[in-house]
Write a protein that holds these residues in place. Structure first.
Motif, PDB file in Angstrom:
ATOM      1  N   PRO A 171      -6.909  -1.614  -6.709  1.00 37.63           N
ATOM      2  CA  PRO A 171      -7.776  -0.494  -7.091  1.00 37.63           C
ATOM      3  C   PRO A 171      -8.481   0.169  -5.914  1.00 37.63           C
ATOM      4  CG  PRO A 171      -8.743  -2.599  -7.742  1.00 37.63           C
ATOM      5  CD  PRO A 171      -7.347  -2.889  -7.296  1.00 37.63           C
ATOM      6  N   SER A 172      -8.524  -0.504  -4.770  1.00 43.79           N
ATOM      7  CA  SER A 172      -9.177   0.099  -3.602  1.00 43.79           C
ATOM      8  C   SER A 172      -8.269   1.094  -2.885  1.00 43.79           C
ATOM      9  CB  SER A 172      -9.613  -0.991  -2.620  1.00 43.79           C
ATOM     10  OG  SER A 172      -8.493  -1.600  -1.997  1.00 43.79           O
ATOM     11  N   VAL A 173      -6.995   1.137  -3.262  1.00 41.23           N
ATOM     12  CA  VAL A 173      -6.036   2.066  -2.653  1.00 41.23           C
ATOM     13  C   VAL A 173      -5.922   3.301  -3.542  1.00 41.23           C
ATOM     14  CG1 VAL A 173      -3.624   2.426  -1.998  1.00 41.23           C
ATOM     15  CG2 VAL A 173      -4.733   0.221  -1.546  1.00 41.23           C
ATOM     16  N   THR A 174      -6.262   4.467  -3.018  1.00 45.57           N
ATOM     17  CA  THR A 174      -6.150   5.707  -3.785  1.00 45.57           C
ATOM     18  C   THR A 174      -5.629   6.822  -2.891  1.00 45.57           C
ATOM     19  OG1 THR A 174      -8.323   6.693  -3.317  1.00 45.57           O
ATOM     20  CG2 THR A 174      -8.237   4.987  -5.041  1.00 45.57           C
ATOM     21  N   THR A 200       0.838  -1.204   0.000  1.00 45.21           N
ATOM     22  CA  THR A 200       0.000   0.000   0.000  1.00 45.21           C
ATOM     23  C   THR A 200       0.871   1.250   0.000  1.00 45.21           C
ATOM     24  OG1 THR A 200      -1.819  -1.110   1.146  1.00 45.21           O
ATOM     25  CG2 THR A 200      -1.748   1.293   1.274  1.00 45.21           C
ATOM     26  N   ALA A 201       1.914   1.234   0.822  1.00 45.06           N
ATOM     27  CA  ALA A 201       2.846   2.360   0.854  1.00 45.06           C
ATOM     28  C   ALA A 201       3.519   2.539  -0.501  1.00 45.06           C
ATOM     29  CB  ALA A 201       3.892   2.144   1.941  1.00 45.06           C
ATOM     30  N   LEU A 202       3.870   1.443  -1.147  1.00 43.05           N
ATOM     31  CA  LEU A 202       4.502   1.515  -2.466  1.00 43.05           C
ATOM     32  C   LEU A 202       3.558   2.155  -3.482  1.00 43.05           C
ATOM     33  CD1 LEU A 202       6.668   0.888  -4.568  1.00 43.05           C
ATOM     34  CD2 LEU A 202       5.799  -1.466  -4.667  1.00 43.05           C
ATOM     35  N   GLN A 203       2.293   1.792  -3.429  1.00 40.98           N
ATOM     36  CA  GLN A 203       1.333   2.366  -4.373  1.00 40.98           C
ATOM     37  C   GLN A 203       1.172   3.869  -4.147  1.00 40.98           C
ATOM     38  OE1 GLN A 203      -1.913  -0.227  -5.239  1.00 40.98           O
ATOM     39  NE2 GLN A 203      -3.323   1.431  -5.769  1.00 40.98           N
ATOM     40  N   HIS A 204       1.091   4.277  -2.896  1.00 41.77           N
ATOM     41  CA  HIS A 204       1.032   5.715  -2.606  1.00 41.77           C
ATOM     42  C   HIS A 204       2.310   6.411  -3.072  1.00 41.77           C
ATOM     43  CE1 HIS A 204      -2.743   5.708  -0.596  1.00 41.77           C
ATOM     44  NE2 HIS A 204      -2.350   5.072   0.493  1.00 41.77           N
ATOM     45  N   TYR A 205       3.440   5.777  -2.849  1.00 45.40           N
ATOM     46  CA  TYR A 205       4.725   6.362  -3.242  1.00 45.40           C
ATOM     47  C   TYR A 205       4.781   6.629  -4.740  1.00 45.40           C
ATOM     48  CZ  TYR A 205       9.631   6.243  -4.708  1.00 45.40           C
ATOM     49  OH  TYR A 205      10.827   6.514  -5.322  1.00 45.40           O
TER      50      TYR A 205
END
Length: 636
Positions: free
Chosen positions: A450-453, A182-187
């Motif tokens: 896709p649920s992480v934005t 999740t942190a990677l996706q935000h990054y």
């Protein structure tokens, strides 16, 4: 400024924890090369590396303090500076009978906590993270400064809690990192990992403006500071002048207090108003002020000439550090090691080198971070006004305009205006750095969810500011995202990599108290930003800088990745064992398109490269940077 570790055991302290704290402090030697110490009792172990700035001979740590009846009740480790420590010490001695044994600022924290409890942290004016152990009550109390200038990492082990100034120190106890997807996706969207998370699932950050208590095996956190913008109307020319006077007065006072040190204080100086204002005010208190800048010998990527002119205008000695392309590529792995967590801001590189140059001559520098967030300095803050006519339309009309915008060819004038005007502020603004768009992630990130934005990060912030002006809401988001996730991380990490203390006078609680009341019309006026601040500084800042748009320390990654740095980038992409997370073919496609001039993908490529290097260093261990041993004179 220093580095520390604290291990708070839930039971009896195990011997190996003491040795692990020693090892963790060795990992952070650059944060404090002047002295190192480890202390422990039956429950707690504190480690400390000192960079001696105030009361050089006597204020070593871990610091013990207590009232006369229990002189060793408290032990503390503390990173940062308390700029109103003289006033606090005087008040504690006068009103509470506090007795001090040093001339430093640390005792002002622990004595204040003894007499006034956890609320004392609200009296501290400075940058700080600290942990206090109360040996009588068997509890730990700690806090981080209001804006997050100083870092504080936290981890949990089966037998206790560990806190530290460096994630790599904490990791000695928490073990090899596991990537937080999740942190990677935000990054990949933001170019940094938003607090309180890190890229390592086992380590988090104590957030800015937060205090905490550890007792009976439980960690409880409390937000003691929440920045709130609340405009005070300015209706007459006299009220305008009063506002400008207040701004100048509080900035001058902040700089004066930030100059308190028993070593030499210099300043960073780019081509913009923020650093120039700080340097000009600092010269009032140090006529022999040294200033430092950096640049690349690439057209359009240097403000060295402007900084030179500013230095001459304010009458300071000025030193320039040029950075080469080879230095950028060869030093990046070491820079990522110092970072602890990936931050994909290319300005890290010149900041590292200018800090290295400054450390040869001074031990402390002042810098201009925070002015944009407090005084309204980003150009995008004009957007709510420019989009106002579209945003005020009924939703059906806005949806229709959005459809028209989508039908227009890419690059056509007005396309982006129609698109953004059809989107609510909460859906279109999530900070200054926007790297990969949502629709670009599935083809790149193998762990895409896709649920992480970005809404996960920004929705709670927008909820706190529902009744505010849109510009204030954007500032609020930036204070909690861009400022503490990128700006302050690179400022702390790159200067401390060189055992150099960086101070930021704009990010002062008294400065914020003035800035938060400035009306939006005084922030954005006459087609400029930071209008009220510029007016306040007219007699301080040279005219050639006063209304100039700042570049900061720009980095020509766009140019380099199309030229000699292409093979370097390609080698990282093809050799990094990150295929579990990142599709290397997708990244190579971006690199080749960038090289061919099809599109400018430089920021996206750089963002992936920094993550790959972080993974190679901290997870796979395939890259081991050669970390120089910090060796500097005690006094400068």
């Amino acid at each position: 400024m220093c580095g520390f570790m604290s291990f708070i055991s839930t039971d009896s302290l195990r011997d190996e924890r003491v040795e692990q704290v020693r090892e963790g402090m060795a990992q952070a030697r650059h944060r404090g090369p002047d002295d190192t110490n480890v202390w422990h009792d039956e429950r707690t172990c504190f480690g400390f590396n000192r960079l001696s700035i105030i009361d050089i001979e006597n204020s070593g740590q871990p610091l013990k303090w207590g009232p006369p009846e229990s002189p060793q009740r408290y032990w503390m480790v503390f990173n940062g500076e308390i700029y109103n420590y003289l006033e606090l010490r005087a008040a504690l001695a006068r009103d509470d009978g506090a007795v001090f044994h040093t001339e430093g600022d640390g005792e002002a924290i622990v004595a204040g906590y003894h007499f006034h409890g956890a609320a004392w942290v609200e009296q501290l004016r400075g940058m700080f993270s600290f942990v206090i152990w109360d040996s009588q009550e068997k509890l730990a109390f700690g806090a981080r400064d209001p804006f997050g200038i100083k870092p504080l990492y936290a981890g949990r082990t089966p037998d206790g809690f560990v806190f530290g100034s460096e994630a790599k120190s904490v990791r000695v106890l928490t073990g090899q990192p596991i990537v937080d997807t999740t942190a990677l996706q935000h990054y990949l969207v933001l170019q940094y990992v938003p607090e309180p998370d890190t890229m390592d699932t086992a380590i988090s950050k104590i957030e800015s403006g937060t205090s905490f208590t550890v007792r009976d095996g439980a960690l409880e956190q409390h937000r003691y500071f929440t920045p709130r913008f609340a405009s005070t109307p300015v209706r007459t020319p006299d009220e305008q002048e009063e506002l400008y006077d207040r701004i100048l007065k509080v900035l001058d006072d902040s700089v004066a207090k930030h100059m308190r040190a028993d070593v030499t204080v210099g300043a960073f100086l780019s081509g913009g108003i923020d650093s120039t204002a700080i340097a000009a005010l600092a010269k009032r208190y140090n006529p022999d002020l040294l200033t430092f800048t950096t640049g690349f010998r690439v057209d359009g990527y240097s403000e060295v000439d402007v900084a030179d002119d500013s230095a001459k205008a304010i009458g300071v000695e000025h030193i320039t550090r040029w950075v080469s392309e080879e230095e950028l590529t060869s030093t990046l792995p070491l820079i990522v090691w110092y970072l602890d967590d990936p931050v994909a801001d290319p300005a890290l590189v010149p900041l590292y080198f200018v800090a290295n140059e400054a450390r040869k001559r001074v031990k402390v520098v002042l810098s201009g971070e925070g002015a944009d967030e407090l005084f309204g300095g980003y150009t995008i803050y004009h957007e709510p006004r420019s989009l106002g006519p579209l945003v005020s339309l009924p939703n059906p009309l806005r949806r229709g305009l959005a459809a028209v915008g989508r039908a227009l060819p890419d690059g056509m004038r007005g396309k982006d205006l129609l698109r953004r005007g059809s989107i609510d502020l909460e859906d279109r603004y999530y900070g200054n750095a926007r790297i990969f768009r949502e629709e670009q992630l599935p083809g790149l990130l193998k762990t895409y969810d896709p649920s992480v934005t970005f809404h996960d990060v920004t929705d709670p912030l927008y909820a706190q500011s529902r009744s505010w002006d849109p510009v204030q809401r954007m500032q609020h988001v930036d204070l909690f995202t861009w400022l503490r996730g990128d700006i302050l991380v690179k400022a702390d990490k790159m200067t401390m990599a060189n055992s150099l203390e960086l101070r930021v006078p704009f990010l002062d609680k008294e400065v914020f108290e003035v800035a938060r009341h400035i009306p939006v019309g005084e922030k954005l006026a006459q087609n400029t930003t930071k209008y009220a601040m510029r007016k306040a500084l007219e007699k301080v800042v040279p005219a050639h800088v006063l209304h100039r748009r700042k570049l900061g320390f720009p980095v020509p990654t766009r140019v380099y990745l199309r030229g000699d740095s292409y093979p370097w980038a390609r080698d990282i992409i093809t050799s990094s064992p990150t295929e579990e997370f990142i599709d290397p073919k997708a990244v190579l496609k971006l690199l080749d398109e960038h090289r061919a001039g099809v599109a400018d993908h430089s920021r996206r490529i750089w963002t992936v490269l920094v993550f790959m290097l972080w993974y190679d260093i901290f997870v796979a261990g395939t890259i081991v940077p050669e970390v120089p041993h910090p060796h500097y004179p005690l006094r400068l």
